[in-house]
Write a protein that holds these residues in place. Structure first.
Motif, mmCIF file in Angstrom:
data_model
loop_
_atom_site.group_PDB
_atom_site.id
_atom_site.type_symbol
_atom_site.label_atom_id
_atom_site.label_comp_id
_atom_site.label_asym_id
_atom_site.label_seq_id
_atom_site.Cartn_x
_atom_site.Cartn_y
_atom_site.Cartn_z
ATOM 1 N N ALA A 1 -1.334 4.526 10.098
ATOM 2 C CA ALA A 1 -0.948 3.056 9.267
ATOM 3 C C ALA A 1 -0.036 2.315 10.348
ATOM 4 O O ALA A 1 -0.110 1.231 10.278
ATOM 5 C CB ALA A 1 -0.904 2.968 7.962
ATOM 6 N N ALA B 1 -0.149 8.191 7.369
ATOM 7 C CA ALA B 1 1.041 7.232 7.445
ATOM 8 C C ALA B 1 1.305 6.815 8.718
ATOM 9 O O ALA B 1 1.762 5.427 9.018
ATOM 10 C CB ALA B 1 2.124 7.480 6.481
ATOM 11 N N CYS C 1 -7.595 0.274 7.750
ATOM 12 C CA CYS C 1 -7.257 0.465 9.302
ATOM 13 C C CYS C 1 -8.783 0.085 10.104
ATOM 14 O O CYS C 1 -8.272 -0.696 11.023
ATOM 15 C CB CYS C 1 -6.842 1.819 9.744
ATOM 16 N N LEU D 1 0.953 -1.222 0.002
ATOM 17 C CA LEU D 1 0.013 -0.030 -0.028
ATOM 18 C C LEU D 1 0.786 1.118 -0.008
ATOM 19 O O LEU D 1 0.326 2.170 0.258
ATOM 20 C CB LEU D 1 -0.876 0.156 1.318
ATOM 21 N N ILE E 1 -6.650 4.002 3.201
ATOM 22 C CA ILE E 1 -5.923 3.734 4.340
ATOM 23 C C ILE E 1 -6.997 3.517 5.484
ATOM 24 O O ILE E 1 -6.997 2.591 6.458
ATOM 25 C CB ILE E 1 -4.991 4.524 4.712
ATOM 26 N N SER F 1 2.691 0.632 4.407
ATOM 27 C CA SER F 1 2.759 1.998 3.658
ATOM 28 C C SER F 1 3.732 2.650 3.514
ATOM 29 O O SER F 1 3.930 3.822 3.060
ATOM 30 C CB SER F 1 1.362 3.069 4.234
ATOM 31 N N ALA G 1 -0.274 5.593 0.311
ATOM 32 C CA ALA G 1 -0.171 5.954 1.614
ATOM 33 C C ALA G 1 -0.848 7.280 1.911
ATOM 34 O O ALA G 1 -1.163 7.475 3.228
ATOM 35 C CB ALA G 1 1.384 6.167 2.003
#
Length: 468
Positions: free
Chosen positions: A293, A290, A220, A206, A216, A305, A210
């Motif tokens: 993530a 990010a 998540c 990914l 994302i 990411s 990102a």
């Protein structure tokens, strides 16, 4: 007719006897988790590897297929995400469909088996003693099993479909995908996310996505929900807004998950914010995305990411800790589990304060549960250390990279610094064993310890060795 009158009670008794036999067979099978759970997962792995070895499953017909097929099947069934070949290019759509099916089977299987084992642990004394004499509220019968299977299936389908809808729409509108490809990518990544598998249909996982919150954030969210565990999800879906009404397990899992997520996101942002190799070139919003993530993915999801080969050593250490702890029990997450970690934490805290009884939310935690937590954690440490030593013997990679790989495999995470593709078959077999042990080991060991626990009818004289 006298003859016809007597047949109805006989048939009723026969049906009741047959049902009791089935219930006892089911109970005996599930009360031996060291036999039932591993065999079920081994069967799925064998079937999956056999399908992946078919020529229709791969793009390169002449490629060596035995180890890639076996490794991928184990990684998919154990919902890990470590790969030795590029999922996006090595496997055909048929092969990718097989992988998706294995992920679904593995995630559904661990949620249902772990939940049923947890039910049996709570009722093991009654099952051993007198199954027929149990009241309905204390008996595990076939109706309970069907109900558990159905509820798990409904929950999985709901969250997977919801996530897939958002992802598919985003892939279709914002990326160069036709509707069919967008739907396929949405479904694949949604199933992979909810089951904490970490497989992706992009060669860089990914990383290229990102800075896209519409990709994302749903991933998540699916990871966190799938990692909570079926018992916790059911408790939360009942709408109990007052946390005081929650069980100790739900409190430990929910609050522990929130705490670990906050720690993960915070430290990831601190360590990587200005590093040009990872977050330094992203926008401020992209950095926070990010960082989110980076805090969520180590909770046994396996997506990435950023390129962890470029991450700071501090980030790798914190990620190792988060991976090893894992997510909630009876869910798709791996690791030693949040509740196990927090039980150990509360035991240490109460010992420091000089309190004999370990308490959580005005409830006492028995010494048997504490011993089980210590056993699961130390066996996990032993597995990681053993796997790391073996891989170091078979390769010339650094300790930092190998330890990261071993923890990722045991905790069924799937994150890697990039060395998986270069490992020899001997090291890959070590990772296969770690993934298998990590997926079923904590469940079977904890269940077996709880079920086999028997109070002694006598106490030996105590002696105090010197500690510390």
């Amino acid at each position: 007719m006298p003859g016809t009158v007597s047949k109805a009670p006989d048939r009723s008794r026969d049906r009741a006897k047959s049902r009791l036999i089935r219930e006892n067979t089911l109970a005996r099978a599930l009360l031996h988790p060291f036999r039932t759970v591993p065999l079920a997962f081994l069967a799925a792995i064998i079937v999956g590897a056999s399908l992946l070895m078919l020529p229709v499953s791969r793009t390169d017909i002449g490629a060596d297929i035995l180890m890639p097929a076996l490794f991928t099947a184990v990684s998919a069934v154990c919902v890990t995400g470590l790969v030795t070949v590029d999922t996006a290019t090595f496997w055909t759509p048929f092969g990718q469909t097989v992988i998706l099916g294995l992920i679904q089977v593995g995630g559904f299987g661990i949620m249902t088996l772990a939940t049923l084992l947890a039910m049996l642990v709570r009722k093991s004394i009654g099952i051993r003693g007198q199954l027929v004499a149990q009241t309905e509220s204390h008996t595990l019968n076939l109706g309970d099993v069907r109900s558990v299977l159905l509820r798990v299936a409904k929950i999985m389908v709901f969250f997977e479909v919801s996530t897939a809808a958002v992802l598919s729409l985003r892939f279709w509108l914002a990326y160069d995908h036709n509707l069919g490809t967008a739907l396929w990518h949405g479904v694949f990544h949604a199933v992979s996310a909810f089951n904490n598998a970490g497989f992706a249909l992009y060669s860089d996982n990914l990383i290229s996505l990102a800075e896209d919150p519409w990709i994302i954030v749903p991933i998540c969210a699916a990871i966190v929900v799938g990692g909570l565990g079926f018992p916790v999800i059911i408790e939360l879906l009942r709408g109990r807004k007052n946390s005081r009404a929650w069980t100790v397990h739900v409190r430990l899992t929910v609050y522990g998950t929130l705490l670990l997520l906050a720690i993960g996101v915070g430290f990831f942002a601190i360590f990587e914010w200005n590093r040009a190799e990872t977050l330094g070139q992203l926008s401020t919003g992209g950095k926070w995305l990010a960082a989110l993530a980076g805090g969520v993915f180590p909770r046994t999801a396996g997506f990435n990411s950023i390129d962890y080969a470029d991450a700071a050593p501090e980030t790798l250490l914190m990620t190792n800790i988060l991976m090893f702890i894992g997510g909630g029990s009876a869910g798709t997450a791996g690791g030693i589990k949040v509740a196990t970690f927090l039980v150990l934490g509360f035991a240490i805290w109460n010992e420091i304060r000089g309190r004999e009884q370990v308490t959580v939310g005005h409830r006492a935690i028995s010494s048997a549960v504490q011993r089980q937590a210590v056993t699961v954690a130390l066996l996990g440490v032993a597995a990681v250390i053993g796997g790391t030593l073996l891989i170091l013997m078979f390769t010339d990679h650094s300790l930092e990279a190998v330890l990261f790989e071993s923890v990722s495999a045991f905790a069924t995470v799937g994150l890697s610094t990039g060395i998986t593709l270069t490992l020899p078959p001997s090291a890959q077999m070590v990772l296969i064993v770690l993934m298998f042990i990590g997926r079923i080991g904590t469940v079977t060991v904890a269940s077996a310890l709880a079920v086999s626990s028997r109070p002694r009818r006598f106490r030996l004289p105590e002696e105090r060795p010197i500690i510390g």
